[in-house]
Design an enzyme around this catalytic site. Structure first.
Site, PDB file in Angstrom:
ATOM      1  CE  LYS A  94     -33.681 -32.739  71.582  1.00 41.27           C
ATOM      2  NZ  LYS A  94     -35.563 -32.983  72.700  1.00 41.27           N
TER       3      LYS A  94
HETATM    4  C1  E4P Z   1     -37.995 -32.231  71.323  1.00 45.86           C
HETATM    5  O1  E4P Z   1     -37.533 -32.715  70.817  1.00 45.86           O
HETATM    6  C2  E4P Z   1     -38.702 -31.663  72.641  1.00 45.86           C
HETATM    7  O2  E4P Z   1     -38.753 -32.739  73.152  1.00 45.86           O
HETATM    8  C3  E4P Z   1     -40.246 -31.433  72.503  1.00 45.86           C
HETATM    9  O3  E4P Z   1     -40.982 -30.852  71.181  1.00 45.86           O
HETATM   10  C4  E4P Z   1     -40.193 -30.275  73.667  1.00 45.86           C
HETATM   11  O4  E4P Z   1     -42.016 -29.669  73.378  1.00 45.86           O
HETATM   12  P1  E4P Z   1     -43.009 -28.863  75.260  1.00 45.86           P
HETATM   13  O5  E4P Z   1     -42.112 -27.887  74.731  1.00 45.86           O
HETATM   14  O6  E4P Z   1     -43.573 -29.468  74.697  1.00 45.86           O
HETATM   15  O7  E4P Z   1     -41.809 -29.202  76.099  1.00 45.86           O
END
Ligand code: E4P
Length: 218
Positions: A84
């Site tokens: 990521k």
């Molecule tokens: C995506 O890959 C992220 O880990 C996640 O969906 C972020 O979500 P949040 O905005 O609830 O922290």
């Protein structure tokens, strides 16, 4: 649409895998920090061994050279680890290099169509538009997902769309309608998706009728 679980919690992952509906997992530094696990690499290893599909693990470095170095170490853990990378100019440089090395990437913190197009052009395997965080600041997160899906289709871009920052079951329904390839979902929302009040009422009624019929036959 495939379902990924958005968590770094091993119990949640084990539990959800038993349901047979989870195709992958996404983590991020905030989710990992919640786990009080001091060994990030061993946590990623455990998750990647449990999950028979892509497991996104995020880099912490903010420069391309640092991101690539971290990514190479994470990718060495297992073939199903996806790196990521935050959506920045340095991130794009890293994605380009990693994609040439055959390492899968998930470009995260995507908040515009332009960012998604750039990530795809750099060679990202996945892009993650954050629906909930866009909604929070008064934008329509879902229309971004629709736009990305439609533009990727028009230009035959192979990058897959992960609807992320999912906050409630309606986000999942609308992501599916928008044609998102994947939705990454917190465990709590996955559990909410299973339930429906009329299903519960229906089960109770079936059981009550069954017991009633048994009692009259006795
Ligand atoms: C995506 O890959 C992220 O880990 C996640 O969906 C972020 O979500 P949040 O905005 O609830 O922290």
């Amino acid at each position: 649409m495939q379902i990924f679980l958005d968590t770094a919690n091993v119990d949640e992952i084990r539990e959800s895998l038993e349901l047979g509906i989870v195709s992958g997992v996404t983590t991020n530094p905030s989710l990992v920090a919640k786990e009080n696990n001091n060994d990030f690499f061993s946590l990623v290893k455990t998750i990647s061994e449990l999950v028979p599909g892509p497991v996104s693990a995020e880099v912490i470095a903010i420069d391309a050279v640092g991101m690539i170095a971290e990514a190479e170490k994470l990718a060495d853990i297992s073939e199903n680890v996806v790196i990521k990378i935050p959506m920045t100019a340095e991130g794009l440089k890293a994605v380009r290099v990693l994609s040439l090395q055959g390492i899968n990437t998930n470009v995260t913190l995507v908040f515009s169509l332009n960012q998604a197009i750039l990530a795809a052009r750099a060679g990202a395997t996945y892009v993650s538009p954050f629906i909930g965080r866009l909604d929070d600041v008064g934008y329509d997160g879902m229309s971004l997902v629709k736009d990305i899906v439609s533009v990727f289709k028009t230009y035959e871009l192979k990058t897959q769309v992960i609807a992320a920052s999912v906050r409630h079951p309606m986000h999942v329904i609308n992501a599916a309608k928008a044609g998102s390839h994947i939705a990454t979902i917190p465990y709590k929302i996955l559990m909410q998706m299973i339930e429906h009040p009329i299903t519960t009422i229906g089960i109770d009624k079936f059981l009550a009728d069954w017991e009633k019929a048994k009692a009259t036959k006795e």
